[in-house]
Design an enzyme around this catalytic site. Structure first.
Site, mmCIF file in Angstrom:
data_model
loop_
_atom_site.group_PDB
_atom_site.id
_atom_site.type_symbol
_atom_site.label_atom_id
_atom_site.label_comp_id
_atom_site.label_asym_id
_atom_site.label_seq_id
_atom_site.Cartn_x
_atom_site.Cartn_y
_atom_site.Cartn_z
ATOM 1 N N ILE A 101 -16.182 -35.758 68.636
ATOM 2 C CA ILE A 101 -16.018 -37.188 68.496
ATOM 3 C C ILE A 101 -14.879 -37.631 68.951
ATOM 4 O O ILE A 101 -14.545 -38.521 69.219
ATOM 5 C CB ILE A 101 -16.721 -37.386 67.288
ATOM 6 N N ARG A 135 -10.967 -48.068 58.202
ATOM 7 C CA ARG A 135 -12.071 -48.835 58.965
ATOM 8 C C ARG A 135 -12.895 -49.810 59.209
ATOM 9 O O ARG A 135 -12.934 -50.248 59.394
ATOM 10 C CB ARG A 135 -12.070 -46.778 59.428
ATOM 11 N N ASP A 188 -17.017 -35.367 60.637
ATOM 12 C CA ASP A 188 -16.609 -35.508 59.058
ATOM 13 C C ASP A 188 -16.713 -33.836 58.576
ATOM 14 O O ASP A 188 -15.477 -33.506 57.820
ATOM 15 C CB ASP A 188 -17.347 -36.282 58.413
ATOM 16 N N ARG A 209 -9.664 -41.358 49.031
ATOM 17 C CA ARG A 209 -10.515 -43.020 49.873
ATOM 18 C C ARG A 209 -11.621 -42.597 50.487
ATOM 19 O O ARG A 209 -12.584 -43.610 50.743
ATOM 20 C CB ARG A 209 -9.895 -43.505 51.517
ATOM 21 N N CYS A 238 -8.244 -43.686 59.257
ATOM 22 C CA CYS A 238 -7.384 -42.358 59.495
ATOM 23 C C CYS A 238 -7.275 -42.088 60.480
ATOM 24 O O CYS A 238 -7.515 -42.033 61.568
ATOM 25 C CB CYS A 238 -8.569 -41.387 58.804
ATOM 26 N N ARG A 270 -9.750 -45.205 68.239
ATOM 27 C CA ARG A 270 -10.633 -45.930 67.779
ATOM 28 C C ARG A 270 -10.687 -46.525 68.168
ATOM 29 O O ARG A 270 -10.923 -47.533 67.261
ATOM 30 C CB ARG A 270 -10.046 -45.243 66.252
ATOM 31 N N PRO A 271 -10.922 -47.407 69.609
ATOM 32 C CA PRO A 271 -11.381 -48.288 70.127
ATOM 33 C C PRO A 271 -12.922 -48.998 69.430
ATOM 34 O O PRO A 271 -13.440 -48.255 68.482
ATOM 35 C CB PRO A 271 -11.714 -47.809 71.835
ATOM 36 N N ILE A 272 -12.634 -50.581 69.274
ATOM 37 C CA ILE A 272 -14.348 -51.099 69.163
ATOM 38 C C ILE A 272 -14.578 -51.680 70.422
ATOM 39 O O ILE A 272 -15.199 -52.798 70.065
ATOM 40 C CB ILE A 272 -14.189 -52.196 67.335
ATOM 41 N N ASP A 273 -14.191 -51.757 71.552
ATOM 42 C CA ASP A 273 -14.903 -52.236 72.736
ATOM 43 C C ASP A 273 -16.016 -52.329 72.607
ATOM 44 O O ASP A 273 -17.075 -53.225 73.328
ATOM 45 C CB ASP A 273 -13.891 -51.776 73.786
ATOM 46 N N GLN A 274 -17.111 -51.488 71.855
ATOM 47 C CA GLN A 274 -18.477 -50.817 72.008
ATOM 48 C C GLN A 274 -19.305 -52.536 70.898
ATOM 49 O O GLN A 274 -20.207 -53.292 71.200
ATOM 50 C CB GLN A 274 -19.021 -50.048 72.532
ATOM 51 N N LYS A 289 -20.414 -42.828 51.352
ATOM 52 C CA LYS A 289 -19.006 -43.912 51.640
ATOM 53 C C LYS A 289 -19.574 -44.569 52.809
ATOM 54 O O LYS A 289 -19.361 -45.714 52.340
ATOM 55 C CB LYS A 289 -17.760 -42.804 51.806
ATOM 56 N N ASN A 290 -19.957 -43.974 53.962
ATOM 57 C CA ASN A 290 -19.944 -44.938 54.255
ATOM 58 C C ASN A 290 -20.956 -45.368 54.776
ATOM 59 O O ASN A 290 -20.971 -46.875 55.859
ATOM 60 C CB ASN A 290 -20.301 -44.153 56.365
HETATM 61 N N1 EPU Z 1 -15.736 -45.337 70.409
HETATM 62 C C1 EPU Z 1 -14.994 -45.931 71.235
HETATM 63 N N2 EPU Z 1 -15.563 -47.161 71.748
HETATM 64 C C2 EPU Z 1 -16.128 -47.713 69.970
HETATM 65 C C3 EPU Z 1 -16.625 -47.240 69.832
HETATM 66 C C4 EPU Z 1 -16.529 -45.810 68.982
HETATM 67 O O1 EPU Z 1 -14.987 -46.018 72.330
HETATM 68 O O2 EPU Z 1 -16.661 -49.084 70.380
HETATM 69 C C5 EPU Z 1 -15.592 -43.937 70.736
HETATM 70 C C6 EPU Z 1 -14.488 -43.557 68.678
HETATM 71 O O3 EPU Z 1 -12.965 -43.641 69.921
HETATM 72 C C7 EPU Z 1 -15.417 -42.267 69.147
HETATM 73 C C8 EPU Z 1 -16.886 -42.277 69.346
HETATM 74 O O4 EPU Z 1 -16.898 -43.177 70.259
HETATM 75 O O5 EPU Z 1 -14.524 -40.885 70.331
HETATM 76 C C9 EPU Z 1 -17.176 -42.418 68.051
HETATM 77 O O6 EPU Z 1 -16.803 -43.345 67.428
HETATM 78 P P1 EPU Z 1 -18.079 -44.205 66.114
HETATM 79 O O7 EPU Z 1 -17.759 -45.272 66.831
HETATM 80 O O8 EPU Z 1 -19.384 -43.374 66.016
HETATM 81 O O9 EPU Z 1 -17.190 -44.147 64.885
HETATM 82 P P2 EPU Z 1 -16.381 -44.867 63.475
HETATM 83 O O10 EPU Z 1 -17.569 -45.798 63.841
HETATM 84 O O11 EPU Z 1 -15.075 -45.307 63.813
HETATM 85 C C10 EPU Z 1 -17.620 -43.832 61.834
HETATM 86 C C11 EPU Z 1 -17.036 -43.098 60.148
HETATM 87 C C12 EPU Z 1 -16.308 -41.835 60.239
HETATM 88 C C13 EPU Z 1 -17.257 -41.063 61.000
HETATM 89 C C14 EPU Z 1 -17.794 -41.421 62.413
HETATM 90 C C15 EPU Z 1 -18.888 -40.133 63.290
HETATM 91 C C16 EPU Z 1 -17.130 -45.204 58.646
HETATM 92 C C17 EPU Z 1 -16.432 -45.671 58.032
HETATM 93 N N3 EPU Z 1 -16.985 -44.139 59.606
HETATM 94 O O12 EPU Z 1 -16.355 -43.799 62.304
HETATM 95 O O13 EPU Z 1 -16.666 -41.549 59.402
HETATM 96 O O14 EPU Z 1 -16.796 -39.277 61.234
HETATM 97 O O15 EPU Z 1 -18.652 -42.246 61.982
HETATM 98 O O16 EPU Z 1 -19.621 -40.867 62.938
HETATM 99 O O17 EPU Z 1 -18.697 -45.449 59.218
HETATM 100 C C18 EPU Z 1 -15.024 -40.328 58.010
HETATM 101 O O18 EPU Z 1 -15.804 -40.626 56.982
HETATM 102 O O19 EPU Z 1 -14.426 -39.467 57.466
HETATM 103 C C19 EPU Z 1 -15.162 -40.465 58.813
HETATM 104 C C20 EPU Z 1 -13.510 -41.336 59.752
#
Ligand code: EPU
Length: 422
Positions: A330, A97, A308, A400, A121, A126-130, A25-26
């Site tokens: 996480i 997401r 996950d 999903r 979910c 779940r910020p995207i600042d990075q 999926k991811n």
């Molecule tokens: N984070 C920040 N800022 C950012 C990005 C992340 O603070 O800009 C924090 C997040 O809030 C979290 C941590 O860093 O606490 C890790 O987040 P990450 O960016 O790694 O996760 P993601 O990209 O939001 C993906 C998967 C998730 C999986 C995580 C960790 C997708 C679409 N989603 O999420 O998958 O849990 O990586 O491996 O690829 C799932 O499949 O059920 C799922 C939630």
């Protein structure tokens, strides 16, 4: 009126037989948008037939791409040369997401993208600042217009040192950098198998990306990407969920089509619990015929134990001998499923990021509600273990990300069916 369904499970039936793993999926959720970076059509094989991929199909079509999607054959042929928009409507981005990957792909190809803040979910903030920091360093100017992010600029390579390990951020900035002028270095990068798979896909189109799978990724921007045909890797979280379900029902299941090295963190924990696990080539056999032991589990970035699988695993721990300690590092709200399992007789104390799960001799079937994808899968596993009937409401969360989970389980002997809620 929209039809609502529930999964009705009569538990205590051991799973037996052979099954297979669908495409990741991811990884698919990043590879499909990444086709937008290309100058020619691409064929993507082994896509899981899940709701999030259907949403992506609708988004790409909306953007003007010509998409031939055969969900039965798990194949999408995407011609990005007809794309005539760089804005993804807010309603679409809210549906999942991974809509954030459209930012990196559209910005990387057209120097412009407008995408709403992503949905997905509710498992914590779940910020995207990075992601945004990376786009800025590559030359993007970012405007936040009432929930829509507008990115515009001329891309040029840079050094991006992430402040935390982020899977989505690493992949997204890699997408944007693939065609940027000059070199980009991503430091403190995520090492998950899907980061490597997306880099392999980009390289198969002619990108020059080295180091994916380590914490430093080096990208030499290229001016052109050519068409390719690519098969995505199997889904390690689905494989793990099936492994846990096999152990939870004290069954004996052979899972085909997985990559055992991706499963090592889970395999190690199952062995520690007394579960028999045997890996060979692309197969894993899981068997359990007696009780299992409690463990201490901490979620970490790859190659650590994946967040996950924390939720499915915690279902298995509700019946372990002794008290398990599960630390979720996480996400900050990934224990909601345990509140539901309490109603099935699970003994759980949650304190901050730690859940203490005291194993009980049996769970009782009860109506429970899924509030997120993996939490939903965990409730299904609890239902498979429980005495009597468990009804899991909101199975669309599970749809999903799992390709017809109930069909795979019922082929292994589970008594599980999808029923309309009157
Ligand atoms: N984070 C920040 N800022 C950012 C990005 C992340 O603070 O800009 C924090 C997040 O809030 C979290 C941590 O860093 O606490 C890790 O987040 P990450 O960016 O790694 O996760 P993601 O990209 O939001 C993906 C998967 C998730 C999986 C995580 C960790 C997708 C679409 N989603 O999420 O998958 O849990 O990586 O491996 O690829 C799932 O499949 O059920 C799922 C939630």
């Amino acid at each position: 009126m929209v039809d609502c369904y529930k999964l009705s499970i009569r538990g205590e039936v051991p799973l037996h037989g052979e099954t297979f793993v669908s495409g990741g999926k991811n990884t698919s959720l990043a590879v499909v948008p990444a086709v937008l970076l290309c100058d020619e059509p691409c064929t993507i094989e082994n896509l899981p037939d899940i709701e999030d991929i259907h949403v992506l199909y609708r988004i790409l079509t909306h953007l003007g791409a010509k998409v031939d999607y055969n969900n039965k054959e798990r194949r999408m042929v995407i011609d990005p040369t007809t794309v005539d928009k760089t804005a993804v409507p807010f309603a679409y981005s809210q549906q999942m997401r991974a809509s954030y990957y459209l930012m990196g792909a559209l910005f990387g190809r057209y120097g412009e993208a407008q995408v709403g803040y992503p949905g997905g979910c509710d498992i914590g903030s779940r910020p995207i600042d990075q992601h945004i920091k990376g786009f800025r360093l590559l030359g993007g100017e970012i405007l936040d217009e009432s929930g829509m992010l507008h990115i515009k600029g001329t891309l040029s390579g840079s050094i991006v040192n992430f402040d935390m390990i982020t899977v989505g951020g690493t992949i997204n900035v890699m997408l944007a950098a693939a065609r940027a002028k000059g070199n980009t270095v991503l430091m403190h990068a995520a090492k998950e198998p899907h980061v490597v798979d997306v880099a392999s896909f980009l390289n198969s189109m002619g990108a020059n990306i080295k180091g994916a799978g380590t914490d430093t990724i080096r990208i030499k921007g290229v001016p052109h990407l050519h068409g390719t045909s690519y098969t995505v890797i199997p889904d390690q979280i689905e494989a793990g969920t099936l492994m846990i379900a096999a152990a939870a029902t004290r069954g004996d299941v052979l899972i085909h089509g997985c990559i055992p090295t991706h499963m090592e963190a889970l395999t190690a924990k199952l062995l520690e619990m007394g579960v028999f696990v045997n890996s060979q080539d692309d197969r894993i056999r899981v068997r359990l015929n007696k009780g299992h032991r409690s463990i201490r589990l901490t979620t970490q970035e790859y190659p650590g134990f994946p967040t996950d699988l924390q939720q499915p695993m915690s279902a298995l721990l509700t019946r372990a001998g002794g008290t398990s300690e599960v630390i979720e590092n996480i996400f900050d709200n990934r224990f909601k499923h345990l509140d539901e399992m309490r109603r099935m007789g699970a003994q759980v104390i949650i304190s901050g990021k730690t859940a203490y799960i005291e194993g009980v001799p049996e769970l009782r079937g009860a109506p429970v509600t899924a509030t997120d994808l993996r939490g939903g899968a965990a409730l299904v596993i609890a239902g498979l273990m429980a005495k009597g009937v468990t009804e899991v409401y909101n199975p669309d969360f599970i749809d999903r990300g799992y390709e017809r989970l109930e069909d795979k389980l019922s082929r292994l002997g589970a008594d599980i069916r999808r029923e309309r809620v009157e």
